[in-house]
Write an enzyme that holds these catalytic residues in place. Structure first.
Site, PDB file in Angstrom:
ATOM      1  CE  LYS A   1     -10.671  18.062  39.659  1.00 42.19           C
ATOM      2  NZ  LYS A   1     -10.390  18.246  38.217  1.00 42.19           N
TER       3      LYS A   1
ATOM      4  NE  ARG B   1      -6.195  23.880  33.330  1.00 46.56           N
ATOM      5  CZ  ARG B   1      -7.411  24.414  33.268  1.00 46.56           C
ATOM      6  NH1 ARG B   1      -7.716  25.263  32.313  1.00 46.56           N
ATOM      7  NH2 ARG B   1      -8.304  24.108  34.160  1.00 46.56           N
TER       8      ARG B   1
HETATM    9  P1  ADP Z   1      -8.842  22.524  37.031  1.00 42.83           P
HETATM   10  O1  ADP Z   1      -9.295  21.298  37.782  1.00 42.83           O
HETATM   11  O2  ADP Z   1      -9.957  23.181  36.285  1.00 42.83           O
HETATM   12  O3  ADP Z   1      -7.585  22.344  36.247  1.00 42.83           O
HETATM   13  P2  ADP Z   1      -7.968  23.778  39.460  1.00 42.83           P
HETATM   14  O4  ADP Z   1      -8.648  24.988  39.887  1.00 42.83           O
HETATM   15  O5  ADP Z   1      -8.123  22.535  40.242  1.00 42.83           O
HETATM   16  O6  ADP Z   1      -8.414  23.626  37.976  1.00 42.83           O
HETATM   17  O7  ADP Z   1      -6.399  24.050  39.333  1.00 42.83           O
HETATM   18  C1  ADP Z   1      -5.876  25.121  38.598  1.00 42.83           C
HETATM   19  C2  ADP Z   1      -4.359  25.087  38.606  1.00 42.83           C
HETATM   20  O8  ADP Z   1      -3.870  25.130  39.955  1.00 42.83           O
HETATM   21  C3  ADP Z   1      -3.734  23.807  38.033  1.00 42.83           C
HETATM   22  O9  ADP Z   1      -3.611  23.849  36.635  1.00 42.83           O
HETATM   23  C4  ADP Z   1      -2.380  23.796  38.743  1.00 42.83           C
HETATM   24  O10 ADP Z   1      -1.474  24.705  38.164  1.00 42.83           O
HETATM   25  C5  ADP Z   1      -2.717  24.306  40.126  1.00 42.83           C
HETATM   26  N1  ADP Z   1      -3.059  23.186  41.048  1.00 42.83           N
HETATM   27  C6  ADP Z   1      -4.244  22.956  41.665  1.00 42.83           C
HETATM   28  N2  ADP Z   1      -4.206  21.837  42.420  1.00 42.83           N
HETATM   29  C7  ADP Z   1      -2.949  21.338  42.260  1.00 42.83           C
HETATM   30  C8  ADP Z   1      -2.274  20.181  42.752  1.00 42.83           C
HETATM   31  N3  ADP Z   1      -2.886  19.305  43.569  1.00 42.83           N
HETATM   32  N4  ADP Z   1      -0.990  19.980  42.374  1.00 42.83           N
HETATM   33  C9  ADP Z   1      -0.369  20.843  41.567  1.00 42.83           C
HETATM   34  N5  ADP Z   1      -0.928  21.940  41.060  1.00 42.83           N
HETATM   35  C10 ADP Z   1      -2.213  22.194  41.389  1.00 42.83           C
END
Ligand code: ADP
Ligand code: ZN
Length: 210
Positions: free
Chosen positions: A13, A167
């Site tokens: 993404k 995850r």
């Molecule tokens: P990835 O898409 O690689 O899992 P992100 O950088 O988007 O990683 O997110 C890392 C972590 O941040 C998630 O595992 C979660 O704990 C938190 N996070 C990010 N966006 C959200 C969201 N929209 N709702 C809840 N937790 C979130």
């Protein structure tokens, strides 16, 4: 154009978000990056989020909804934006509706679980600027430091194997229902993640121009 990028962790993404940023000149908003930045700065939000992130769990809806609400009010979002990593649960998507945010398209990047696991375990990120690399598919020039800023590359704690599985489980359980949510609203565009980033990029650009 107001866009959402949907997909499992590690589906790419962030990379596709960057492509769209350059193409449409609208900002990409990554809740993951905002949260990690707060962790580094040890803000109240960072302290609240730490235990969830480290376990591979989602940060509570009300916390991320508040982040997005504030971020979307900023000036640079006037002509549109790309949400990368938000919404991740149905209540988060409903919160966007409640804010009066109209989404034009949702691009769902689909990648099989097995590939996700190998991508995330080989992912390395810059400790300072968050640029993302992969030990096999996208190594930095010297394999150790960031091509953009020279800082050290590290393995994100939540990219360690056990956390990756958690995850993915959370993704299937909490985020996947959003595919139907947006399909029912006629907003969903599916992009099949390809071996080569450029090939995925072509499909993404075709979807936003459709
Ligand atoms: P990835 O898409 O690689 O899992 P992100 O950088 O988007 O990683 O997110 C890392 C972590 O941040 C998630 O595992 C979660 O704990 C938190 N996070 C990010 N966006 C959200 C969201 N929209 N709702 C809840 N937790 C979130
Ligand atoms: Zn860097």
């Amino acid at each position: 154009m107001n866009l959402i990028l949907l997909g499992a962790p590690g589906a790419g993404k962030g990379t596709q978000a960057e492509v769209i940023v350059n193409h449409l000149s609208i900002p990409a908003i990554s809740t993951g990056n905002i949260i990690r930045e707060s962790l580094r700065n040890e803000t109240e939000l960072g302290l609240k989020a730490k235990k969830y992130i480290d376990e591979g769990a989602l940060v509570p809806d009300e916390v991320v909804i508040a982040i997005i609400k504030e971020r979307l009010l900023e000036d640079d979002c006037k002509n549109g934006f790309i949400l990368d990593g938000f919404p991740r649960t149905v209540p988060q998507a409903e919160a966007l509706d409640a804010m009066g945010v109209v989404i034009d398209k949702v691009i769902d990047i689909e990648v099989e679980d097995e590939k996700i696991i190998s991508r995330l375990s080989g992912r390395r990120v810059c400790k300072d600027c968050s640029a993302s690399y992969h030990i096999d598919y996208k190594p930095s020039k010297d394999g150790k430091t960031c091509d953009l800023c020279g800082a050290e590359l590290i393995c994100r704690k939540d990219d360690h194997p056990d956390t990756v599985l958690e995850r993915l489980r959370v993704y299937h359980d909490q985020t996947e229902p959003l595919i139907k949510f947006y399909k029912d609203r006629g907003k969903l565009f599916v992009v099949h993640g390809q071996e080569k980033v450029e090939d995925t990029t072509k499909l993404t650009l075709a979807a936003i121009e459709e």
